[in-house]
Design an enzyme around this catalytic site. Structure first.
Site, PDB file in Angstrom:
ATOM      1  N   ALA A 263       0.848  -1.194   0.000  1.00  9.91           N
ATOM      2  CA  ALA A 263       0.000   0.000   0.000  1.00  9.91           C
ATOM      3  C   ALA A 263       0.878   1.236   0.000  1.00  9.91           C
ATOM      4  O   ALA A 263       2.100   1.148   0.035  1.00  9.91           O
ATOM      5  CB  ALA A 263      -0.899  -0.017   1.239  1.00  9.91           C
ATOM      6  N   LYS A 264       0.199   2.374  -0.022  1.00  6.43           N
ATOM      7  CA  LYS A 264       0.912   3.658  -0.063  1.00  6.43           C
ATOM      8  C   LYS A 264       1.882   3.800   1.112  1.00  6.43           C
ATOM      9  O   LYS A 264       2.944   4.383   0.975  1.00  6.43           O
ATOM     10  CB  LYS A 264      -0.092   4.805  -0.008  1.00  6.43           C
ATOM     11  CG  LYS A 264      -0.859   4.980  -1.293  1.00  6.43           C
ATOM     12  CD  LYS A 264      -0.952   6.458  -1.661  1.00  6.43           C
ATOM     13  CE  LYS A 264      -1.841   6.667  -2.870  1.00  6.43           C
ATOM     14  NZ  LYS A 264      -1.217   6.314  -4.121  1.00  6.43           N
ATOM     15  N   ARG A 265       1.456   3.264   2.271  1.00  2.20           N
ATOM     16  CA  ARG A 265       2.334   3.462   3.445  1.00  2.20           C
ATOM     17  C   ARG A 265       3.681   2.762   3.273  1.00  2.20           C
ATOM     18  O   ARG A 265       4.628   3.046   3.975  1.00  2.20           O
ATOM     19  CB  ARG A 265       1.615   3.017   4.717  1.00  2.20           C
ATOM     20  CG  ARG A 265       1.495   1.531   4.879  1.00  2.20           C
ATOM     21  CD  ARG A 265       0.518   1.181   6.006  1.00  2.20           C
ATOM     22  NE  ARG A 265      -0.389   0.162   5.531  1.00  2.20           N
ATOM     23  CZ  ARG A 265      -0.078  -1.113   5.465  1.00  2.20           C
ATOM     24  NH1 ARG A 265       1.101  -1.535   5.857  1.00  2.20           N
ATOM     25  NH2 ARG A 265      -0.941  -1.988   4.988  1.00  2.20           N
TER      26      ARG A 265
END
Ligand code: GLU
Length: 490
Positions: A263-265
């Protein structure tokens, strides 16, 4: 593909299926941009289609109206195009096919493959709450399945709200022969009579996907393994329609280094954000190609043509793939090194407004080996086109030296360079080394001060080469400006 009533009640997966010609599809829901996981699904479909001289199709699954994001389809298409994943034929848009799905649902009502469910949301909520309290799986209790057809028709005709549910066989098993996950058998009594047509007349994913994969003559469904648990229902749905199902290949999940879904994180960006951040599409393609697949050789840099040749569904692993984004940076550097100076100059120029390609091309060899992304280049090359600003003269001061001594070093360097009769890297270097000795400075310290004075930065292309290319006048000017800045208030 041939059609026919080939199934027994106990469905054991397609056995003697003819999967030609190969037609595969990427079927995104337009709920956002194209992320790396989606791009991987698209790439695998594309590679498979091209290798088999088949077709790669695009289908926009936009029947869930609440989750639509305006502009998302365009972003997904732009992302696919940037990655070179060109599709064949006009994309199929599900929201334009509402009547076709309704017709299909009616067909299933006719054949008994589906039934109308009139349960209210309140009743369903209460049913689920009771199931939870009994620690049972939450599933529709099939109350409406026994409503006689004539009564069901009558209630529908009076305008009572209903959904259409798939009538899943209550016993037996369904076996999927998955090209990646292998043979997976599901007990039918664990499956839900899920909704096929919602009360607003829109189909759910399950109905629309089966109708469309059949209509599009899809030979292989290559999709994320989030859909694996639904696959027995999907096979049963094809069976209920009396259609031969395509082959299935479920792709393993993509995880970040912490083993949670990528994911983006983790620093993962949407595909077009990688373009903005200075990545080459070839690097992204190579990166995602290896998320769950590997050619089984040492080769790790592939052209698209080589990927098409090497791709093999049977070499996709069933276990989750772990994405290491540092590899993408490394790949990007490799692909940047492979560009010709002209190609690289063209890409860099698009990020340096006002700088023409021919002015950049001769400078490319100075930075090509040092770039991680295209976006590193403007920073490294800007000083060739504009004077560095001198508002932070303290950066100029060599370690352990006084401002005045540094200013003297700069003016002495200007004088030494001024006196050179030929302006070549060799004579510049010899002149500056002799100066360092005269001043009692290490050449390292002197060169760092000169670097900041001439370029405004501490990390640059090779200094002597840069000085030589900037030309004598520009260099002398910058050295004198820097010396003057040091003389002012610090
Ligand atoms: N729209 C579905 C998704 O976004 C497609 C699944 C499929 O390929 O069948 O995952």
């Amino acid at each position: 593909m041939t059609e026919g009533p080939r199934f027994s009640a106990e469905y054991d997966g397609p056995v003697a299926q003819v999967y030609e010609p190969v037609r595969v599809r990427y079927a995104p829901s337009p709920t956002g941009a194209l992320h790396l996981g989606g791009a991987r699904t698209a790439l695998f479909n594309y590679l498979f289609a091209r290798q088999k001289s088949g077709q790669f199709l695009l289908r926009i699954e936009d029947t869930d109206r609440a989750r639509l994001k305006p502009g998302s389809q365009e972003q997904i298409e732009e992302g696919l195009q940037w990655l070179g994943l060109t599709w064949d034929e006009t994309p199929l848009i599900q929201s334009e096919r509402k009547a076709i799905y309704q017709q299909a649902a009616n067909g299933l009502l006719e054949s008994g493959g589906a039934y109308r469910c009139f349960c209210t949301p309140q009743r369903l909520e209460q049913m689920r709450a009771e199931q939870r309290a009994r620690h049972e799986p939450e599933r529709y209790d099939r109350r409406c399945r026994s409503i006689p057809r004539a009564e069901s028709d009558r209630r529908a005709a009076t305008g009572e709200r209903f959904v259409v549910r798939q009538a899943i066989p209550t016993g037996g098993t369904t076996t999927l022969q998955d090209l990646v996950m292998g043979t997976v058998t599901f007990r039918n009594d664990t499956l839900d009579d899920h909704v096929l047509l919602k009360s607003d007349g829109f189909p759910t994913y399950h109905l629309a996907f089966a109708v469309d994969d059949h209509a599009m003559r899809i030979s292989h469904i290559i999709r994320g393994d989030g859909w694996l648990p639904s696959s027995p229902k999907h096979l049963l749905l094809f069976q209920a329609f009396n259609w031969l199902p395509p082959a299935f290949a479920h792709l393993p999940l993509v995880l970040g280094p912490d083993k949670k879904p990528l994911a983006k994180r983790h620093g993962a960006k949407d595909v077009l954000e990688y373009r903005e951040a200075g990545y080459l599409p070839q690097a992204v393609d190579n990166f995602i190609a290896f998320l769950g697949w590997s050619p089984g050789t040492d080769q790790d840099i592939f052209t698209m043509e080589q990927l098409i040749q090497a791709f093999d569904l049977s070499k996709i692993q069933a276990s989750p793939a772990v994405a290491n984004l540092e590899r993408l940076d490394w790949l990007n550097g490799q692909f940047i090194r492979r560009l010709t100076p002209d190609e690289l100059a063209t890409r860099v120029a698009s990020k340096m407004p006002g700088v023409p390609v021919p002015a950049l091309t001769p400078l490319i060899p100075l930075v090509q080996e040092r770039l991680r992304t295209l976006n590193d280049a403007p920073e490294m090359l800007r000083f060739f086109f504009e004077d560095p600003d001198t508002h932070r003269p303290e950066q100029l001061i060599a370690k352990g030296r006084e401002p005045a001594a540094t200013a003297t070093a700069l003016t002495s360097a200007a004088a030494a360079l001024q006196g050179l009769t030929d302006w070549t890297p060799e004579s510049i270097e010899a002149g500056l080394r002799a100066l360092a000795e005269r001043l009692g400075w290490s050449s390292r310290d002197l060169f760092m001060t000169l670097r900041v004075a001439v370029t405004g930065r501490t990390v640059t292309p090779p200094l002597i080469e840069s000085i030589s290319r900037l030309g004598k006048d520009t260099v002398l000017n910058r050295l004198e400006r820097a010396a003057r800045a040091l003389a002012g208030p610090l």
